[in-house]
Write an enzyme that holds these catalytic residues in place. Structure first.
Site, PDB file in Angstrom:
ATOM      1  N   LEU A  21      80.488 -18.661 -33.770  1.00 32.78           N
ATOM      2  CA  LEU A  21      80.868 -19.082 -35.096  1.00 32.78           C
ATOM      3  C   LEU A  21      81.264 -17.980 -35.953  1.00 32.78           C
ATOM      4  O   LEU A  21      80.627 -16.848 -35.709  1.00 32.78           O
ATOM      5  CB  LEU A  21      79.362 -19.613 -35.788  1.00 32.78           C
ATOM      6  N   ASP A  63      76.426 -16.942 -29.925  1.00 27.58           N
ATOM      7  CA  ASP A  63      75.977 -15.953 -31.207  1.00 27.58           C
ATOM      8  C   ASP A  63      74.373 -15.604 -30.553  1.00 27.58           C
ATOM      9  O   ASP A  63      73.791 -14.992 -31.824  1.00 27.58           O
ATOM     10  CB  ASP A  63      75.878 -16.915 -32.376  1.00 27.58           C
ATOM     11  N   GLU A  68      68.330 -11.847 -35.200  1.00 28.90           N
ATOM     12  CA  GLU A  68      67.471 -11.886 -36.356  1.00 28.90           C
ATOM     13  C   GLU A  68      67.435 -13.321 -37.095  1.00 28.90           C
ATOM     14  O   GLU A  68      66.536 -13.492 -37.794  1.00 28.90           O
ATOM     15  CB  GLU A  68      68.208 -11.279 -37.539  1.00 28.90           C
ATOM     16  N   ASP A  69      68.467 -14.120 -36.801  1.00 32.22           N
ATOM     17  CA  ASP A  69      68.391 -15.499 -37.179  1.00 32.22           C
ATOM     18  C   ASP A  69      67.500 -16.610 -36.724  1.00 32.22           C
ATOM     19  O   ASP A  69      67.302 -17.253 -37.454  1.00 32.22           O
ATOM     20  CB  ASP A  69      69.976 -16.061 -37.027  1.00 32.22           C
ATOM     21  N   ARG A  88      72.987 -23.007 -32.982  1.00 33.51           N
ATOM     22  CA  ARG A  88      72.276 -22.090 -32.855  1.00 33.51           C
ATOM     23  C   ARG A  88      70.760 -22.349 -32.456  1.00 33.51           C
ATOM     24  O   ARG A  88      69.914 -21.451 -32.376  1.00 33.51           O
ATOM     25  CB  ARG A  88      72.415 -21.123 -33.850  1.00 33.51           C
ATOM     26  N   ARG A 134      73.462 -22.103 -44.697  1.00 36.00           N
ATOM     27  CA  ARG A 134      72.487 -22.228 -43.496  1.00 36.00           C
ATOM     28  C   ARG A 134      70.904 -22.203 -43.839  1.00 36.00           C
ATOM     29  O   ARG A 134      70.127 -22.504 -42.891  1.00 36.00           O
ATOM     30  CB  ARG A 134      72.823 -20.835 -42.787  1.00 36.00           C
ATOM     31  N   HIS A 164      75.077 -15.166 -45.080  1.00 32.90           N
ATOM     32  CA  HIS A 164      73.781 -15.038 -45.535  1.00 32.90           C
ATOM     33  C   HIS A 164      73.350 -13.838 -46.799  1.00 32.90           C
ATOM     34  O   HIS A 164      74.083 -13.053 -47.165  1.00 32.90           O
ATOM     35  CB  HIS A 164      72.845 -14.269 -44.510  1.00 32.90           C
ATOM     36  N   CYS A 255      71.573  -8.228 -38.358  1.00 34.03           N
ATOM     37  CA  CYS A 255      71.461  -9.186 -37.441  1.00 34.03           C
ATOM     38  C   CYS A 255      71.196  -9.277 -36.095  1.00 34.03           C
ATOM     39  O   CYS A 255      70.849 -10.029 -35.372  1.00 34.03           O
ATOM     40  CB  CYS A 255      72.919 -10.105 -37.482  1.00 34.03           C
TER      41      CYS A 255
HETATM   42  C1  CIR Z   1      76.751 -17.053 -37.106  1.00 35.64           C
HETATM   43  O1  CIR Z   1      77.535 -17.436 -37.757  1.00 35.64           O
HETATM   44  O2  CIR Z   1      75.673 -17.420 -36.920  1.00 35.64           O
HETATM   45  C2  CIR Z   1      77.042 -15.822 -36.424  1.00 35.64           C
HETATM   46  N1  CIR Z   1      78.447 -15.748 -35.833  1.00 35.64           N
HETATM   47  C3  CIR Z   1      76.717 -14.533 -37.068  1.00 35.64           C
HETATM   48  C4  CIR Z   1      75.291 -14.517 -37.661  1.00 35.64           C
HETATM   49  C5  CIR Z   1      74.905 -13.204 -38.237  1.00 35.64           C
HETATM   50  N2  CIR Z   1      73.533 -12.956 -38.504  1.00 35.64           N
HETATM   51  C6  CIR Z   1      73.003 -12.395 -39.618  1.00 35.64           C
HETATM   52  O3  CIR Z   1      73.904 -12.383 -40.546  1.00 35.64           O
HETATM   53  N3  CIR Z   1      71.985 -12.481 -39.510  1.00 35.64           N
END
Ligand code: CIR
Length: 260
Positions: A21, A63, A68-69, A88, A134, A164, A255
């Site tokens: 993404l 991804d 971190e997410d 995700r 998100r 974020h 991240c």
């Molecule tokens: C996303 O859109 O989920 C990933 N391409 C990027 C996530 C980045 N994560 C973050 O800032 N903690």
């Protein structure tokens, strides 16, 4: 995030990385360069002296290097996130099963709640949580219910114009954060000290503090000068890391790891 960090968990980008993404128009990432940059990022973390747990890549989840997410850690406990992007969500059990070897799972976000770890800015016992595309209010409320018995306070922050909350504000030290201009007033009002990042260096707002080291993205001299002037870490403990390929996928320094 604890103020004394002993571990980092990382996962390299998979060959499918470019299919992930993104909301930015910086071009298609080069996979080989992304792998090199990830290796340099891991080396920079090792330079801080903490233990690094390196997981294998997951090609089914483009991804998945953005670990971190999918989980948030408070002290010795892990909370499973429910990422706002359904694509995700399959990453969550995979990361939680690894984390459960090291820390205690204490629940997670469920039902209609959405919460990406990148929206959770950990400032000791205060968690600032971005309301973004998100992360929704129900996710924030569920997080509050999980962490309140442990003495953590949760404050929601409206975020616009970035993926974020931590895209635009990260922890620099006790009670001090970086912030992009659009976040500075709200975070100051919440009682934080704010180092405002010039808008033309907005990407540099995402820094990674690890004990007495600070990782920052390469190529942002004005922000680096502000950080050095603030004398938050010894000047030879500011480590620059090239992030161009992760920036193309909306990712920053925080991240790419989960710290505890
Ligand atoms: C996303 O859109 O989920 C990933 N391409 C990027 C996530 C980045 N994560 C973050 O800032 N903690």
């Amino acid at each position: 995030m604890s103020t004394s960090i002993s571990h980092a968990l990382v996962r390299p980008p998979p060959p499918s990385f470019a299919e992930g993404l993104t909301s930015v128009a910086l071009g298609v990432p080069d996979y080989r360069t992304a792998l090199e940059q990830h290796a340099a990022y891991v080396a920079a973390i090792k330079q801080t002296g903490i233990n690094v747990i390196e997981l294998p890549p997951l090609n089914d989840f483009p991804d998945s290097c953005f670990v971190e997410d999918t989980a948030v850690l408070i002290e010795d406990a892990a909370i499973a996130m429910r990422p706002g992007s359904p694509k995700r969500r399959g990453e969550v059990p995979l990361l939680m099963s690894v984390l459960s070897d090291y820390v205690r799972p204490i629940g997670g976000i469920d039902a209609e709640g959405m919460l990406d770890g990148g929206d959770v800015l950990e400032m000791d016992r205060r968690l600032f949580v971005g309301l973004t595309q998100r992360t929704n209010a129900l996710g924030v409320e569920q997080l509050r219910t999980i962490v309140a018995p442990r003495g953590y306070e949760v404050t929601a922050v409206e975020v616009q114009g970035m993926l974020h909350l931590k895209t635009g504000s990260t922890r620099l030290g006790t009670n001090i954060v970086t912030a992009r201009r659009s976040l500075a007033a709200a975070l100051t009002k919440a009682g934080l000290d704010v180092l405002e990042v010039p808008e033309h260096e907005a990407y540099a707002a995402n820094c990674l503090r690890i004990n007495d080291h600070l990782l920052m993205a390469r190529g942002f001299p004005e922000t680096q000068a502000l950080i050095r002037e603030a004398k938050l870490v010894p000047s030879n403990h500011v480590i620059e890391v090239e992030m161009s390929e992760f920036a193309k996928q909306d990712g920053g320094l925080t991240c790419l790891s989960r710290l505890w």
